[in-house]
Design an enzyme around this catalytic site. Sequence first.
Site, PDB file in Angstrom:
ATOM      1  CB  THR A 198       6.500   1.352  11.099  1.00 52.30           C
ATOM      2  OG1 THR A 198       6.209   2.501  10.328  1.00 52.30           O
ATOM      3  CG2 THR A 198       6.346   1.678  12.585  1.00 52.30           C
ATOM      4  CE  LYS A 234       5.446   5.390  11.730  1.00 50.22           C
ATOM      5  NZ  LYS A 234       4.403   6.056  11.009  1.00 50.22           N
ATOM      6  CE  LYS A 282     -13.198  19.904  41.681  1.00 51.88           C
ATOM      7  NZ  LYS A 282     -13.866  20.882  40.825  1.00 51.88           N
ATOM      8  CG  ASN A 333       3.927  11.038  15.591  1.00 54.13           C
ATOM      9  OD1 ASN A 333       3.472  12.091  16.012  1.00 54.13           O
ATOM     10  ND2 ASN A 333       3.430  10.424  14.540  1.00 54.13           N
ATOM     11  CB  SER A 347      -1.116   9.893  17.041  1.00 47.80           C
ATOM     12  OG  SER A 347      -0.353   8.907  16.428  1.00 47.80           O
ATOM     13  CE1 TYR A 368       1.735   4.341  24.718  1.00 44.51           C
ATOM     14  CE2 TYR A 368       2.418   6.588  25.215  1.00 44.51           C
ATOM     15  CZ  TYR A 368       1.799   5.415  25.593  1.00 44.51           C
ATOM     16  OH  TYR A 368       1.210   5.312  26.816  1.00 44.51           O
ATOM     17  CD  GLN A 417      -3.076   0.559   2.251  1.00 46.14           C
ATOM     18  OE1 GLN A 417      -2.711   0.006   3.286  1.00 46.14           O
ATOM     19  NE2 GLN A 417      -4.216   1.187   2.158  1.00 46.14           N
ATOM     20  CG  MET A 418       2.606   2.607   3.337  1.00 45.88           C
ATOM     21  SD  MET A 418       1.776   4.194   3.342  1.00 45.88           S
ATOM     22  CE  MET A 418       3.109   5.267   3.882  1.00 45.88           C
ATOM     23  CG  ASP A 473       5.889  -7.141  -2.878  1.00 49.83           C
ATOM     24  OD1 ASP A 473       5.746  -6.095  -2.225  1.00 49.83           O
ATOM     25  OD2 ASP A 473       5.310  -8.224  -2.573  1.00 49.83           O
TER      26      ASP A 473
HETATM   27  P1  NAD Z   1       1.638  -3.734   2.991  1.00 46.44           P
HETATM   28  O1  NAD Z   1       1.366  -4.982   3.749  1.00 46.44           O
HETATM   29  O2  NAD Z   1       0.575  -3.149   2.116  1.00 46.44           O
HETATM   30  O3  NAD Z   1       2.950  -3.916   2.095  1.00 46.44           O
HETATM   31  C1  NAD Z   1       4.059  -4.689   2.445  1.00 46.44           C
HETATM   32  C2  NAD Z   1       4.599  -5.307   1.174  1.00 46.44           C
HETATM   33  O4  NAD Z   1       5.791  -6.033   1.506  1.00 46.44           O
HETATM   34  C3  NAD Z   1       3.634  -6.300   0.538  1.00 46.44           C
HETATM   35  O5  NAD Z   1       3.469  -5.996  -0.837  1.00 46.44           O
HETATM   36  C4  NAD Z   1       4.316  -7.662   0.731  1.00 46.44           C
HETATM   37  O6  NAD Z   1       4.047  -8.585  -0.306  1.00 46.44           O
HETATM   38  C5  NAD Z   1       5.760  -7.242   0.765  1.00 46.44           C
HETATM   39  N1  NAD Z   1       6.646  -8.193   1.445  1.00 46.44           N
HETATM   40  C6  NAD Z   1       6.486  -8.793   2.630  1.00 46.44           C
HETATM   41  N2  NAD Z   1       7.531  -9.593   2.925  1.00 46.44           N
HETATM   42  C7  NAD Z   1       8.380  -9.499   1.875  1.00 46.44           C
HETATM   43  C8  NAD Z   1       9.640 -10.092   1.583  1.00 46.44           C
HETATM   44  N3  NAD Z   1      10.217 -10.930   2.437  1.00 46.44           N
HETATM   45  N4  NAD Z   1      10.227  -9.758   0.416  1.00 46.44           N
HETATM   46  C9  NAD Z   1       9.648  -8.892  -0.449  1.00 46.44           C
HETATM   47  N5  NAD Z   1       8.449  -8.317  -0.232  1.00 46.44           N
HETATM   48  C10 NAD Z   1       7.818  -8.609   0.923  1.00 46.44           C
HETATM   49  O7  NAD Z   1       2.086  -2.656   4.085  1.00 46.44           O
HETATM   50  P2  NAD Z   1       2.178  -1.060   3.913  1.00 46.44           P
HETATM   51  O8  NAD Z   1       0.892  -0.432   4.361  1.00 46.44           O
HETATM   52  O9  NAD Z   1       2.719  -0.741   2.577  1.00 46.44           O
HETATM   53  O10 NAD Z   1       3.245  -0.721   5.058  1.00 46.44           O
HETATM   54  C11 NAD Z   1       4.637  -0.925   4.840  1.00 46.44           C
HETATM   55  C12 NAD Z   1       5.354  -0.360   6.044  1.00 46.44           C
HETATM   56  O11 NAD Z   1       5.051   1.039   6.172  1.00 46.44           O
HETATM   57  C13 NAD Z   1       4.948  -1.020   7.368  1.00 46.44           C
HETATM   58  O12 NAD Z   1       6.072  -1.161   8.178  1.00 46.44           O
HETATM   59  C14 NAD Z   1       3.951  -0.023   7.943  1.00 46.44           C
HETATM   60  O13 NAD Z   1       3.881  -0.110   9.356  1.00 46.44           O
HETATM   61  C15 NAD Z   1       4.544   1.301   7.471  1.00 46.44           C
HETATM   62  N6  NAD Z   1       3.584   2.406   7.353  1.00 46.44           N
HETATM   63  C16 NAD Z   1       2.344   2.215   6.839  1.00 46.44           C
HETATM   64  C17 NAD Z   1       1.470   3.309   6.717  1.00 46.44           C
HETATM   65  C18 NAD Z   1       0.090   3.142   6.123  1.00 46.44           C
HETATM   66  O14 NAD Z   1      -0.716   4.085   6.225  1.00 46.44           O
HETATM   67  N7  NAD Z   1      -0.231   2.012   5.500  1.00 46.44           N
HETATM   68  C19 NAD Z   1       1.866   4.589   7.142  1.00 46.44           C
HETATM   69  C20 NAD Z   1       3.166   4.761   7.652  1.00 46.44           C
HETATM   70  C21 NAD Z   1       4.015   3.669   7.753  1.00 46.44           C
END
Ligand code: NAD
Length: 305
Positions: free
Chosen positions: A96, A171, A240, A174, A178, A176, A11-12, A31
Amino acid sequence: MAVIAFIGLGQMGLPMAGNLLRQGHRLSVFDVNPAAVQRLAEQGAQPAVSAAQAAEGAEFVITMLPHGDSVRSVLFGEQGVCETLSPQALVIDMSTIHPLQTDRLIADMRARGFELMDVPVGRTSDHAVAGTLLLLAGGSREQVARATPILMAMGNELVNAGGPGMGIRVKLINNYMSIALNALSAEAAVLCEALGLPFEVALRVMSGTPAGKGHFTTSWSNKVLKGDLTPSFMIDLAHKDLGIALDVASQLQVPMPLGAASREVYSQARAAGRGREDWSALLEQVRASAGRPTQVKTFPLDKGK
Ligand code: NAD
């Protein structure tokens, strides 16, 4: 333009990698989900069949993965980044993860002659799409300077957190704050509903007070953070008022687990003789409960009164 390996296209990662491509960087992507790799390939990235293949010839390797364990296996596992990584390359972990895992990753990479810095991001996947992420850069001054041009293709605000592992630490703090505040806000909103008070009225009032603005920049800034515990609002009175809110909630059958736990912290402060101190003295109370030295030494009022 840089040669970048991007690993973790969820997603990110998918929109972040897309923004790097649009800025003209050359990307090799991997990926475990082949469909995600395919989507980036359609945008002009070089698809890779392993992390090792993606990292070959890269100046920067970016990881955006779910957990510390996935980052570790992508770096050190079979067909992992370290099999092909150039010692001149800079690995940027934007996931993260647990800060102590980050510390170990930095040390283990260093032991192999490689560089890794932590740059987790703030905000959401909508900001990843828009290229407006908040970039929380750990790493040395040199690493931050080197990474900044490519990081700014993914975000619009960069905070230099002050050294290796500090990005993931800020991170964590922040998140924790929020995330916990989200639960406390929900308690307050449901109590508001149960009382029949229009939410807009509560919102208007709270947006100008520590309830909505938080304490760091309001009630703490001229008090405990300046070493002053003379009361502008006393711990006894806060205790109170919190008690009244909990009593009302109890009568209306609104459970308030966080409010109840908070009252115990005020009770601890009163038991420690802080009842007539400013409510910002809660910081000192929690320091004491954690066995940490208090920092405001000059208690303005006699303890125990
Ligand atoms: P996600 O699950 O959508 O994406 C993770 C990707 O990593 C997936 O496409 C998965 O197939 C791939 N993956 C997993 N193991 C793998 C491996 N061994 N080799 C290659 N690819 C692999 O997660 P996301 O939402 O994209 O989040 C990614 C990171 O960003 C996380 O640590 C998350 O906590 C952090 N984050 C997310 C958001 C958010 O709003 N979604 C915001 C800030 C930070």
